[in-house]
Write an enzyme that holds these catalytic residues in place. Structure first.
Site, mmCIF file in Angstrom:
data_model
loop_
_atom_site.group_PDB
_atom_site.id
_atom_site.type_symbol
_atom_site.label_atom_id
_atom_site.label_comp_id
_atom_site.label_asym_id
_atom_site.label_seq_id
_atom_site.Cartn_x
_atom_site.Cartn_y
_atom_site.Cartn_z
ATOM 1 N N ALA A 35 54.115 36.177 88.617
ATOM 2 C CA ALA A 35 53.108 36.140 87.555
ATOM 3 C C ALA A 35 53.786 36.454 86.227
ATOM 4 O O ALA A 35 54.904 36.978 86.174
ATOM 5 C CB ALA A 35 51.988 37.130 87.820
ATOM 6 N N GLY A 51 52.805 38.079 82.222
ATOM 7 C CA GLY A 51 51.839 38.737 81.357
ATOM 8 C C GLY A 51 52.339 38.812 79.930
ATOM 9 O O GLY A 51 53.362 38.214 79.570
ATOM 10 N N GLY A 52 51.608 39.546 79.113
ATOM 11 C CA GLY A 52 51.963 39.634 77.711
ATOM 12 C C GLY A 52 53.229 40.424 77.453
ATOM 13 O O GLY A 52 53.943 40.181 76.481
ATOM 14 N N MET A 53 53.522 41.433 78.313
ATOM 15 C CA MET A 53 54.694 42.268 78.113
ATOM 16 C C MET A 53 55.858 41.880 79.007
ATOM 17 O O MET A 53 57.008 42.077 78.643
ATOM 18 C CB MET A 53 54.343 43.740 78.382
ATOM 19 C CG MET A 53 53.438 44.384 77.350
ATOM 20 S SD MET A 53 52.980 46.061 77.863
ATOM 21 C CE MET A 53 54.577 46.822 78.080
ATOM 22 N N ALA A 54 55.554 41.355 80.197
ATOM 23 C CA ALA A 54 56.618 41.178 81.182
ATOM 24 C C ALA A 54 56.268 40.057 82.153
ATOM 25 O O ALA A 54 55.148 39.567 82.200
ATOM 26 C CB ALA A 54 56.832 42.488 81.951
ATOM 27 N N THR A 55 57.296 39.670 82.909
ATOM 28 C CA THR A 55 57.137 38.708 84.001
ATOM 29 C C THR A 55 57.440 39.427 85.308
ATOM 30 O O THR A 55 58.375 40.227 85.381
ATOM 31 C CB THR A 55 58.087 37.518 83.827
ATOM 32 O OG1 THR A 55 57.801 36.879 82.581
ATOM 33 C CG2 THR A 55 57.895 36.501 84.952
ATOM 34 N N VAL A 56 56.651 39.141 86.341
ATOM 35 C CA VAL A 56 56.832 39.782 87.636
ATOM 36 C C VAL A 56 57.471 38.774 88.589
ATOM 37 O O VAL A 56 57.008 37.643 88.710
ATOM 38 C CB VAL A 56 55.492 40.277 88.213
ATOM 39 C CG1 VAL A 56 55.722 40.961 89.560
ATOM 40 C CG2 VAL A 56 54.825 41.241 87.243
ATOM 41 N N LYS A 104 59.223 43.866 87.867
ATOM 42 C CA LYS A 104 58.585 43.545 86.588
ATOM 43 C C LYS A 104 59.635 43.672 85.493
ATOM 44 O O LYS A 104 60.179 44.750 85.272
ATOM 45 C CB LYS A 104 57.426 44.511 86.352
ATOM 46 C CG LYS A 104 56.527 44.161 85.177
ATOM 47 C CD LYS A 104 55.316 45.095 85.152
ATOM 48 C CE LYS A 104 54.308 44.710 84.092
ATOM 49 N NZ LYS A 104 53.128 45.595 84.117
ATOM 50 N N ASP A 159 43.391 50.289 80.863
ATOM 51 C CA ASP A 159 43.416 48.817 80.922
ATOM 52 C C ASP A 159 42.865 48.324 82.257
ATOM 53 O O ASP A 159 43.402 47.416 82.865
ATOM 54 C CB ASP A 159 44.841 48.301 80.722
ATOM 55 C CG ASP A 159 44.862 46.797 80.426
ATOM 56 O OD1 ASP A 159 43.823 46.273 79.968
ATOM 57 O OD2 ASP A 159 45.899 46.165 80.647
#
Length: 635
Positions: A17, A19-24, A39, A133
């Protein structure tokens, strides 16, 4: 990132996946031989101290929790310019995926998920951590039935409840009124987010909607969340009350933390299980969600915080007449400044919309369309989007994209950038050379295991040989040529194994029909193509099956059947006029049986051969009997 070894320990396998801060990514922990989720913070955020601190904070926050409903964090570190976080790998889906597929959930499903979320959240609140969050995207539903909260990237100590900076953290649809208006958050802010998720699970939609985030934030700050039963009449009144309690605009009217709400949820679940399903407007027993303020337990109206419920045999109501009157006067008093606030917010929304939509603050996403394209085309695409293309281009290994085409970028494809940002194109240098293991001579299944992960198994072809069945004979590359002697081969490139099927089946001694059927069972086509004499195979039976040419015999090939013509033919030696000693040796060496007067054996040198039957020079079956007559030595 795929294939990269992080910190000498974590081998990246695939992307899960982004996201805005990181990729997993899914990775293998080579030290402990287990799958983990890694992550990795986006490279373009590496120089942002605030983001890096927030990323590290997630590791510290989650590491303080050891609870079955919280995603475990195993490790955190820095590899090159990338900060990374190693977490428990949970194959499954998120609550968001479940809601997208099914819409609303049943009351039973909702209560099961709610109890698990509150259990994990209660552990966080007990440890002094506010998540900040909570949303369906951060609730993991594992394939084995486990439910866990993840993504503590915005978590902070409960004592530090002031938001940093002017920007609100968290997802706007789940922000509590106090976060919107004052930028502060505590455990009750998490409860508000849980209440919004509860509403969404029961109805299939969020309570507040709008075209702009500011519109949604305004509704959170000024409107009360409606009861779920107004959208879904199947929702029991008990769950209506839970939603209204958790989403009260005044934090003082909500549960003080997840433990308090969890206790009430468990009581509610028991009451729902013991009662017949009822609609939200049916006669209900009032659910007490907070300590009562009024001292008279027999009074018709009981006050819960600032909201009230009426105990009666009719529908449940949320306000008494006096409370409604007070609320009406308050609304009239603040009407003038609410109108002014609406105008101000509308003007602000317009300005913000221009700034971020078309002005200097607008952002663009590095498009996936630049991949697998020539560099000049990719550069033109990025320029049209308002991005700058840095020179010179970089290089990157790629097992799938031809040499010279765009295989990636820095920042990576999918990253959101401000207009005017620089992007470096990464051109493919082809597959990364990988050591090729010695596969010839191994068994097929062992060879497949050696190929898995580093290369791509493209299948096996089979040949009939004298080697054991299943043994690898050769290794072929993408072009069909042998690579068995190569020390290296391209990463993830296709490999075909040439495997022995063992010898051609032995059909000696079978009839032609039997031999054809035997060979057909292993996908070989047979026909008679010649005869040979045989001392062991009877006439017209098959001696052997042989290839028709020098090509390898594979399933589908044609073979030739050689049949027996019987015993070999041998000429009878001409021994007439020889002494018996000479004649007997010649006849026996030729393979004949002898019939003669045994008296001749007494004096072999004195008897002369007069004739033989068959006579010398005739061809007969090997092993036939020859009769010998002698000249009478006595006249």
């Amino acid at each position: 990132m795929i294939g990269r070894l992080i910190d000498g320990r974590y081998q990246v396998r695939s992307r899960i996946a982004r996201g805005g801060m990181a990729t997993v990514y899914l990775a293998t922990d080579l030290r402990l031989d287990r799958l983990v989720a890694v992550k990795i913070m986006h490279p373009h955020l590496a120089d942002d101290t605030q983001f890096k601190e927030r990323f590290i904070q997630e590791a510290r926050s989650a590491a303080r929790l050891a609870h079955p409903n919280v995603v475990n964090v195993f490790d955190q570190g820095q590899d090159s310019d990338s900060a990374y976080l190693v977490m428990e790998y949970l194959p499954g889906i998120t609550l968001r995926d479940l809601l997208d597929e099914y819409g609303s959930l049943t009351s039973e499903q909702t209560m099961d998920i709610l109890e698990a979320v509150l259990s994990g959240l209660a552990a966080a609140h007990k440890a002094g951590i506010v998540h900040r969050d909570l949303k369906p995207e951060n609730v993991m539903l594992a394939d084995d039935g486990r439910i866990k909260i993840g993504d503590f990237g915005l978590a902070r100590a409960a004592s530090k409840n002031t938001a940093t900076g002017a920007a609100l953290l968290g997802t706007i649809a789940y922000l509590s009124p106090e976060l919107v208006t004052r930028g502060v958050a505590d455990t009750r802010s998490d409860i508000y987010a849980v209440g919004i998720m509860l509403y969404e699970m029961l109805t299939g939609e969020q309570p507040f909607k709008g075209d702009q985030p500011m519109q949604i934030a305004y509704q959170h700050a000024n409107d009360s969340v409606p009861s779920p039963s107004s959208k879904n009449p199947k929702v029991p009144a008990e769950l209506d009350e839970l939603v209204l309690w958790a989403t009260a605009r005044d934090p003082e009217e909500r549960p003080r933390d997840a433990r308090e709400m969890l206790d009430q949820v468990r009581d509610t679940a028991q009451s729902l299980q013991s009662a017949l399903p009822t609609g939200a407007t049916a006669t209900q027993k009032t659910l007490v969600l907070a300590p009562l303020v009024t001292a008279n337990p027999d009074a018709e109206t009981q006050v819960i915080g600032q909201a009230t419920t009426r105990r009666e045999t009719g529908p449940v109501t949320t306000d008494s007449a006096s409370t409604l009157a007070v609320a009406s006067r308050k609304r009239r008093k603040k009407g003038w400044w609410l109108f002014a606030t609406v105008l101000l917010l509308a003007a602000l929304a317009g300005g913000v919309g221009w700034y971020f939509g078309a002005g200097p603050g607008s952002q663009v996403i590095v498009p996936e369309s630049i991949l697998n394209s020539p560099p000049d085309e990719a550069a033109a695409t990025l320029t049209e989007l308002g991005l700058e293309v840095a020179t010179p281009a970089g290089a990157i290994d790629s097992p799938t994209i031809p040499v010279g085409l765009v295989a990636g970028s820095t920042p990576e494809v999918g990253a959101t950038l401000n207009r005017g940002s620089a992007v470096t194109l990464l051109l493919s240098t082809g597959p990364k050379p990988m050591p090729l293991p010695a596969l010839v001579g191994t068994m097929e299944e062992d060879a497949k295991a050696e190929i898995d992960g580093e290369f791509s198994y493209a299948g096996s072809t089979y040949q009939f040989t004298d080697s054991p069945e299943g043994q690898v004979l050769d290794v072929l590359g993408a072009d069909g040529a042998s690579i068995a002697a190569n020390p290296e081969y391209g990463e993830l490139q296709p490999i075909t194994l040439v495997v022995s099927k063992g010898p051609i089946p032995d059909v000696s001694g079978q009839s032609v029909e039997e031999a054809i059927d035997t060979l057909a069972a292993v996908e070989l086509t047979a026909s008679v193509g010649g005869t040979e004499s045989s001392e062991t195979i009877d006439r017209d039976l098959v001696i052997r099956a042989q290839p028709r040419d020098d090509a390898p015999v594979i399933p589908g090939s044609e073979v030739t059947l050689i049949t027996s013509s019987g015993l070999p033919q041998v000429k009878v030696p001409n021994v007439v006029g020889m002494t018996w000693g000479e004649a007997r040796g010649l006849l026996q060496n030729a393979g004949f049986e002898l019939s003669y007067n045994r008296i001749a054996d007494a004096l072999p040198g004195g008897f002369e051969v007069e004739s033989t039957d068959p006579p010398g020079g005739d061809s007969v079956d090997k092993g036939s009997t020859v009769s010998v007559q002698f000249v009478n030595p006595f006249g």
